[in-house]
Design a protein around this motif. Sequence first.
Motif, short mmCIF file in Angstrom:
data_model
loop_
_atom_site.label_atom_id
_atom_site.label_comp_id
_atom_site.label_asym_id
_atom_site.label_seq_id
_atom_site.Cartn_x
_atom_site.Cartn_y
_atom_site.Cartn_z
N TYR A 76 0.85 -1.19 0.00
CA TYR A 76 0.00 0.00 0.00
C TYR A 76 0.89 1.24 0.00
O TYR A 76 1.79 1.37 0.83
N PHE A 77 0.62 2.13 -0.92
CA PHE A 77 1.28 3.43 -0.91
C PHE A 77 0.45 4.37 -0.03
O PHE A 77 -0.76 4.48 -0.19
N PHE A 78 1.15 5.05 0.89
CA PHE A 78 0.45 5.96 1.81
C PHE A 78 0.79 7.40 1.50
O PHE A 78 1.96 7.75 1.28
N GLY B 93 -2.48 -0.90 -4.02
CA GLY B 93 -3.14 -0.53 -2.78
C GLY B 93 -2.85 0.91 -2.41
O GLY B 93 -1.76 1.44 -2.68
N PHE B 94 -3.84 1.57 -1.81
CA PHE B 94 -3.67 2.97 -1.40
C PHE B 94 -4.17 3.15 0.02
O PHE B 94 -5.21 2.60 0.41
N SER B 95 -3.42 3.93 0.79
CA SER B 95 -3.80 4.23 2.17
C SER B 95 -3.60 5.71 2.44
O SER B 95 -2.67 6.33 1.89
N THR B 96 -4.47 6.26 3.26
CA THR B 96 -4.36 7.67 3.61
C THR B 96 -4.99 7.91 4.97
O THR B 96 -5.66 7.03 5.52
N SER B 97 -4.75 9.09 5.51
CA SER B 97 -5.32 9.46 6.80
C SER B 97 -6.57 10.32 6.57
O SER B 97 -6.55 11.22 5.73
N LEU B 98 -7.62 10.04 7.33
CA LEU B 98 -8.86 10.81 7.23
C LEU B 98 -9.13 11.56 8.53
O LEU B 98 -10.26 11.67 8.98
N TYR B 99 -8.08 12.10 9.12
CA TYR B 99 -8.19 12.71 10.45
C TYR B 99 -8.93 14.06 10.40
O TYR B 99 -8.53 14.96 9.63
#
Length: 428
Positions: free
Chosen positions: A305-307, A332-338
Motif C-alpha cells: 500500500y502506498f500511503f 493498494g492505497f492508504s491515507t489518513s482521514l483525520y
Amino acid sequence: MSKKLRIKRSRSKYAQRFKPLKFVIYLLVISLVFFLGWTLYPTVRDFIVGESPSSAESSESDSGISSSEHSSESSGSASQDESSSSVPESSSAESSLPEASEPEDAPEGTRAIFLPAELLNDTVSLADTVSAAKAAGFNAVLIELKDDEGYVMYSSAVPRAKKSISDNAYDLVSVISYLKSEGLEVIGRMHSFHDHMGGKAYRPMGIYYMNESFLWLDDYPDKGGRSWLNPYSEDAAAYITDLSLEAADAGVDSIIFAGFSFPTKIGIESANFGELAETVGKQEMLSMRMQQITSALKEKNTAAYFFAEGPAVLGGDNYIYHGDPLNIAVDGFSTSLYPSDIASNKLDSSLGITDSLQNPYQSVSAQLALLLPKLKSDAEFLPFIQGFSDSSFTCTAEEISSQLKALSDAEISSYILYNPTGEYNFAD
C-alpha cells in the motif's frame, strides 16, 4: 417358662447340625466364584463395550494416569479444584511471548489497531491488548517496521540496516507468530525515503549537496535539519526492498509504505539527486520505485500500500509527491482521514464542512466523497481514522463511532484505528 424352653431347644438344634467339612466347602466355593469374577471382569467388560484388550491398555498407557492417580482423583473434588485454579510460573515469562488463545472467526473487512514497538516488547500488555481488541471486533494489527527517523524497529538481518536497528528492537518472527496464532492479520508500516539514519550509515543511499561530498539536510543544522534517502539511488531502493522482503518472509500480510516521497521545499534547490534525475521526473521516479517494490512483494504474496497524507490527496500541499499522490499508487492505497488534519490545513470550506473538529462524521464523509471517485477501480483502500487526541481535537468513543459510521455509509469495511501510543479504551 415355655418360651425359655423353646429358645434353649433352638440353640441345641443348631449346635447339633453344625458340620465343619460342609462349612469349609462353602468357603472354597465362595472364594472360587470371587476369584473367577475378579479375573474375568476386564474381558467381560471389554466384550460388552466393544473394546479390545490391546486398545484399552493403549488408552490407559497414553493417558499417563496410573491406578493410584485414579484413586487420588476420586478421593475428593476439593483438592482437584485447588489444583486446577493455580497457574504455574514460567522462568522465561519475561522473554517469551504470551500463550495464544484459540482464534475466533474474523469479521468481514480488515479492522486494525496500531501497536507501537514498545508494546510488542511487553508480553503482558501485548496479550491484554490483543485479547481486548479481539473482543471488540478487531481482526488485524499494524506494527512499525521502520519509523520516520529511519530506525529499524525489529532485529533485522539486512546488512545495511545494521547501524539503524533500534536499541529496543523486537523479534519480528516471534511477534508475528504470536499475532497469527491469535487469528490476527499483520500489517507492517515502512517509512521509506523519509529516513534520517540510512544515509549516514551507508552514504551511497543519501542525498548530497551540489558539488559537495557531505549529506544534504532538509533544514539548517541548528534548526534540526535531517538527511534523507535518495529515491534516485538504486542502493536506497534496494535497502527498502530488502527490508520489505524480510518482513514478508517473516509472515507480514501487507506493508504500508509511508514517507515514500521527496523532501520538502526548504533548500531543495541545493540538493544533488544524481545523474538519473536529469532524465527522469521526480513523480515518475517514485512511481517506478513503487512498482518495483510491489512486484517484488507479489512474489511473496504480500500486498503493498502506498500511503499519502490526507491533505495532500485532497488538494493541499502535495509538493513532496510532485503531483497527485494517487498517481504513485499501484495496487493498494492508504491515507489518513483525520478531522484534525482538515482543520489544521484549513480545508473545511473547500470540502463544504462547517467545523471538522465538531463534526467528525461530516469530515470523514466529505473526504471520502472527494477521494473515492479518484481511486483506481481495482485498488485496495485502507484508510486511517483518528483514535488520538491533540491540541485541537478531543477523541472520545463518540468521535470514533462517528468516523466509523461515515466509513460504513460509504461502504468502506476496512480501516486502521490509529493512536501512536497504542492506548485504546475498548470498553467504550
